[in-house]
Design an enzyme around this catalytic site. Structure first.
Site, mmCIF file in Angstrom:
data_model
loop_
_atom_site.group_PDB
_atom_site.id
_atom_site.type_symbol
_atom_site.label_atom_id
_atom_site.label_comp_id
_atom_site.label_asym_id
_atom_site.label_seq_id
_atom_site.Cartn_x
_atom_site.Cartn_y
_atom_site.Cartn_z
ATOM 1 N N LYS A 213 0.845 -1.199 0.000
ATOM 2 C CA LYS A 213 0.000 0.000 0.000
ATOM 3 C C LYS A 213 0.880 1.249 0.000
ATOM 4 O O LYS A 213 0.673 2.172 -0.755
ATOM 5 C CB LYS A 213 -0.906 -0.023 1.238
ATOM 6 C CG LYS A 213 -1.832 1.140 1.377
ATOM 7 C CD LYS A 213 -2.723 0.954 2.604
ATOM 8 C CE LYS A 213 -3.569 2.200 2.862
ATOM 9 N NZ LYS A 213 -4.398 2.058 4.073
ATOM 10 N N GLU A 219 10.964 -4.519 3.954
ATOM 11 C CA GLU A 219 11.067 -5.926 3.529
ATOM 12 C C GLU A 219 10.639 -6.078 2.069
ATOM 13 O O GLU A 219 11.272 -6.774 1.279
ATOM 14 C CB GLU A 219 10.193 -6.814 4.436
ATOM 15 C CG GLU A 219 10.572 -6.831 5.913
ATOM 16 C CD GLU A 219 9.846 -5.772 6.709
ATOM 17 O OE1 GLU A 219 9.387 -4.769 6.125
ATOM 18 O OE2 GLU A 219 9.759 -5.947 7.950
ATOM 19 N N GLY A 274 -4.442 -2.207 5.464
ATOM 20 C CA GLY A 274 -3.696 -3.344 4.923
ATOM 21 C C GLY A 274 -4.285 -4.678 5.326
ATOM 22 O O GLY A 274 -4.520 -5.549 4.485
ATOM 23 N N ARG A 275 -4.618 -4.832 6.618
ATOM 24 C CA ARG A 275 -5.106 -6.122 7.102
ATOM 25 C C ARG A 275 -6.543 -6.413 6.680
ATOM 26 O O ARG A 275 -7.091 -7.451 6.989
ATOM 27 C CB ARG A 275 -4.955 -6.197 8.620
ATOM 28 C CG ARG A 275 -5.557 -5.032 9.359
ATOM 29 C CD ARG A 275 -5.084 -4.996 10.807
ATOM 30 N NE ARG A 275 -5.510 -3.811 11.527
ATOM 31 C CZ ARG A 275 -4.839 -2.660 11.523
ATOM 32 N NH1 ARG A 275 -3.707 -2.558 10.840
ATOM 33 N NH2 ARG A 275 -5.283 -1.599 12.208
ATOM 34 N N GLU A 360 -3.348 -6.350 15.452
ATOM 35 C CA GLU A 360 -2.899 -5.044 14.935
ATOM 36 C C GLU A 360 -4.059 -4.043 15.001
ATOM 37 O O GLU A 360 -3.844 -2.838 15.022
ATOM 38 C CB GLU A 360 -2.368 -5.165 13.506
ATOM 39 C CG GLU A 360 -1.570 -3.942 13.064
ATOM 40 C CD GLU A 360 -0.736 -4.178 11.820
ATOM 41 O OE1 GLU A 360 -1.305 -4.175 10.700
ATOM 42 O OE2 GLU A 360 0.499 -4.341 11.959
ATOM 43 N N HIS A 391 -2.155 -32.652 20.043
ATOM 44 C CA HIS A 391 -0.871 -33.298 20.377
ATOM 45 C C HIS A 391 0.213 -32.260 20.621
ATOM 46 O O HIS A 391 1.399 -32.569 20.513
ATOM 47 C CB HIS A 391 -0.484 -34.235 19.231
ATOM 48 C CG HIS A 391 -1.551 -35.210 18.883
ATOM 49 N ND1 HIS A 391 -1.674 -36.439 19.483
ATOM 50 C CD2 HIS A 391 -2.609 -35.102 18.041
ATOM 51 C CE1 HIS A 391 -2.736 -37.077 18.999
ATOM 52 N NE2 HIS A 391 -3.324 -36.274 18.113
ATOM 53 N N LYS A 519 10.516 -0.014 13.620
ATOM 54 C CA LYS A 519 11.055 0.223 12.274
ATOM 55 C C LYS A 519 12.130 1.307 12.330
ATOM 56 O O LYS A 519 13.199 1.169 11.735
ATOM 57 C CB LYS A 519 9.931 0.684 11.331
ATOM 58 C CG LYS A 519 8.928 -0.381 10.935
ATOM 59 C CD LYS A 519 7.874 0.226 9.991
ATOM 60 C CE LYS A 519 6.793 -0.768 9.616
ATOM 61 N NZ LYS A 519 5.721 -0.157 8.787
HETATM 62 O O1 F6P Z 1 2.708 -3.854 10.077
HETATM 63 C C1 F6P Z 1 2.563 -2.560 9.618
HETATM 64 C C2 F6P Z 1 1.966 -2.575 8.236
HETATM 65 O O2 F6P Z 1 1.751 -1.254 7.827
HETATM 66 C C3 F6P Z 1 0.670 -3.381 8.124
HETATM 67 O O3 F6P Z 1 -0.432 -2.701 8.637
HETATM 68 C C4 F6P Z 1 0.624 -3.622 6.642
HETATM 69 O O4 F6P Z 1 -0.299 -4.637 6.285
HETATM 70 C C5 F6P Z 1 2.081 -4.008 6.374
HETATM 71 O O5 F6P Z 1 2.844 -3.210 7.283
HETATM 72 C C6 F6P Z 1 2.527 -3.815 4.951
HETATM 73 O O6 F6P Z 1 2.348 -2.468 4.588
HETATM 74 P P1 F6P Z 1 2.418 -2.082 3.013
HETATM 75 O O7 F6P Z 1 1.259 -2.791 2.351
HETATM 76 O O8 F6P Z 1 2.297 -0.596 2.978
HETATM 77 O O9 F6P Z 1 3.735 -2.568 2.483
#
Ligand code: F6P
Length: 555
Positions: A213, A219, A274-275, A360, A391, A519
């Site tokens: 987003k 990452e 995002g979630r 979150e 188990h 971060k």
């Molecule tokens: O964990 C923080 C966060 O902003 C989440 O809310 C989101 O889903 C994820 O990192 C990835 O964010 P982006 O889609 O902006 O890369």
């Protein structure tokens, strides 16, 4: 001013205080006795919608409890807040944004005007864009740099840009299109994951979806860069890179600067968290795996649950009931965690998506107006697939000291019948829920041991170890079989459960300021790991661990 900007102190509500009094009266409530006393208990505490059947009769509740919990939901303004969310009001107060994941699954022909703009045009425009690319890829019209069709898609994304799509494409494997492509997920900044995912892929026939987003997540950007280098080192050209990289983002400019053609950028909007975004173009890997028809069934399943949430009286409203049962155990019985136990291999990773969705969203300690919360908020969400959990951690559920409510989820029909396996899987699911409720008394344990012929001294020695407290609550969600529509309804059910709980606590379910500090600190630690002229860390622990890393990576 809307309620969510000045949330009420929920503990001051008459219904909250009535629940506190009721809790005292429920101290000795016993589910075994309750089932004996009311043969209709199962019928009284179960409800159905959107292909999901919810049995919530194995709970520490009476009809009065349900009435008081529903009163609390009403007094806390859940109904108003739900309509505010669906109508695009800024329920995400800290970021001054709406939360309109529900708009993503509204049918053609709907309109939703927010700030003078009909958002449904954007939603359905993106859906058309998805339909086009899915069709082109499935019909081998999308070609790579050597003019071969795409066989593999790698989604590069993390958090909500990965967990929802991975859950759904995994859960709906039986609906994977024969002409579909193989979907892979690259999320973590870990060379081992990168190597594992890329191991058997061919640069000529692999398409990367950079799902972010913000298009600013470390990452994801590092993995996208590594994928780009991988592509170029295996014969791909800069000139035809556009055939192998597309993006889903709200940051169009950053995607273009990465080298993605604008027409291959799928929109994300700031009014979708995002979630909560798998229903948007973030769900592109899902659509590529199961086809647009099944993706639209997923959307309509969620839409059905949306309508149920908006229109069903709270007494039989599934999201409200699940939410308020969670409030009952968390805020009145002190339960600090909640277990999700799907008895379906295809839902084995459901809990990962629920962890982000719930923790979150509700892992907050200030309310929408920035004032401290008046209650304990989001519980720890954990769990895993059954029977495996039996188990691993069910021992704690049965004989541990904490109260841990559980949601069991199980289909009646398996996609892959093998002998009598599904009957055993289903039997285990029900029996675990039953054992949590029934338990085993000392007398029963002693009788069992005597029946086995043990000498009395062994009976007395062993029996206390075999006592199961019981009276532990669980819900059981049953569906005929896992389908796109039912999965959509199931995920939407939990989205709304989380939202209702945030309204009770007065918190914002749609921001996540808590992830910023880690971060930011990561950048300075990285500098200390990689450059020798950096200053020392604020604390000896971090500096000591930096030194350990540098000591092992000298030279
Ligand atoms: O964990 C923080 C966060 O902003 C989440 O809310 C989101 O889903 C994820 O990192 C990835 O964010 P982006 O889609 O902006 O890369």
């Amino acid at each position: 001013m809307s309620h969510y900007l000045h949330p009420i102190d929920v503990t001051s509500l008459p219904s909250w205080q009535a629940l506190q009094e009721h809790r005292l009266l429920m101290q000795d409530f016993n589910m075994r006795e309750a089932f004996k006393a009311d043969p209709q208990r199962f019928e009284c505490f179960s409800t159905e919608n959107s292909g999901l059947f919810l049995d919530y009769s194995k709970n520490l509740i009476t009809a009065t409890t349900r009435e008081l919990l529903v009163n609390l939901a009403r007094e806390a303004g859940v109904e108003q807040a739900a309509h505010a969310m669906f109508n695009g009001e800024q329920v995400n107060a800290s970021e001054r944004r709406p939360a309109l994941h529900t708009a993503l699954r509204r049918p053609m022909g709907d309109s939703l005007i927010v700030d003078g703009r009909n958002l449904m045009r954007d939603v359905h425009g993106a859906l058309a864009q998805m339909t086009d690319i899915v069709g082109r890829i499935h019909n081998n019209l999308w070609r790579g740099y050597s003019d071969k069709p795409i066989t593999d898609v790698v989604n590069i994304g993390i958090g909500g840009s990965f967990l929802g799509p991975q859950l759904v494409s995994e859960a709906l494997l039986p609906f994977t299109q024969q002409s579909g492509v193989r979907c892979h997920y690259l999320a973590n900044i870990d060379g081992s994951e990168f190597r594992e995912v890329m191991a058997n892929l061919n640069a000529e026939t692999t398409l990367f979806i950079v799902s972010s987003k913000s298009f600013g997540t470390l990452e994801t950007l590092k993995n996208a860069q590594a994928a780009r280098n991988w592509y170029l080192s295996r014969g791909g050209s800069e000139e035809k890179l556009y055939r192998h990289f597309i993006a889903v983002t709200s940051n169009i400019q950053a995607a273009i600067e990465f080298g993605i053609r604008e027409r291959n950028i799928f929109p994300m909007w700031d009014w979708v968290g995002g979630r909560y975004s798998l229903w948007s173009a973030i769900g592109l890997p899902i659509a590529l795996a199961i086809g647009m028809s099944n993706f639209k069934d997923l959307l309509s399943g969620a839409y059905g649950m949306d309508q149920h949430f908006l229109n069903e009286p709270f007494e039989s409203n599934m999201p409200v009931l699940l939410a308020m049962l969670g409030i009952w155990y968390h805020n009145f019985w002190g339960a600090q965690s909640y277990a999700f136990l799907p008895y379906d291999h295809y839902l084995r990773n459901f809990v990962k998506h629920l962890q982000q969705m719930d923790m979150e969203s509700n892992g907050k300690n200030v309310r929408q107006d920035g004032s401290p919360v008046a209650t304990s908020t989001g519980p720890v969400i954990w769990g895993g697939v059954g029977c495996n959990g039996q188990h691993a951690y069910h021992q704690l559920l049965h004989q541990g000291t904490p109260l841990i409510p559980a949601d069991f989820i199980v289909p009646v029909v398996s996609h892959n019948p093998v002998a009598d396996h599904h009957a055993w899987l289903y039997a285990n699911c029900l029996s675990q829920s039953q054992a949590l409720m029934l338990g085993k008394t000392l007398e029963q344990a002693q009788a069992e041991l005597r029946d086995k012929g043990l000498p009395e001294q062994d009976v007395q020695r062993l029996a206390p170890h075999k006592v199961i407290p019981g009276n532990r609550p669980s819900n059981t969600l049953v569906m005929e079989s896992l389908s796109p529509g039912r999965l959509g309804a199931l995920i939407a059910l939990y989205e709304h459960k989380v939202f209702v709980q945030s309204v009770i606590w007065g918190t914002n379910a749609f921001d996540q300021w808590g992830v910023e500090l880690g971060k930011d600190l990561g950048k300075s630690v990285y500098q200390r790991l990689t450059s020798y002229d950096s200053d020392t860390a604020e604390d000896a622990s971090t500096q000591g661990l930096v030194d350990y890393f540098r000591g092992r990576h000298r030279g």
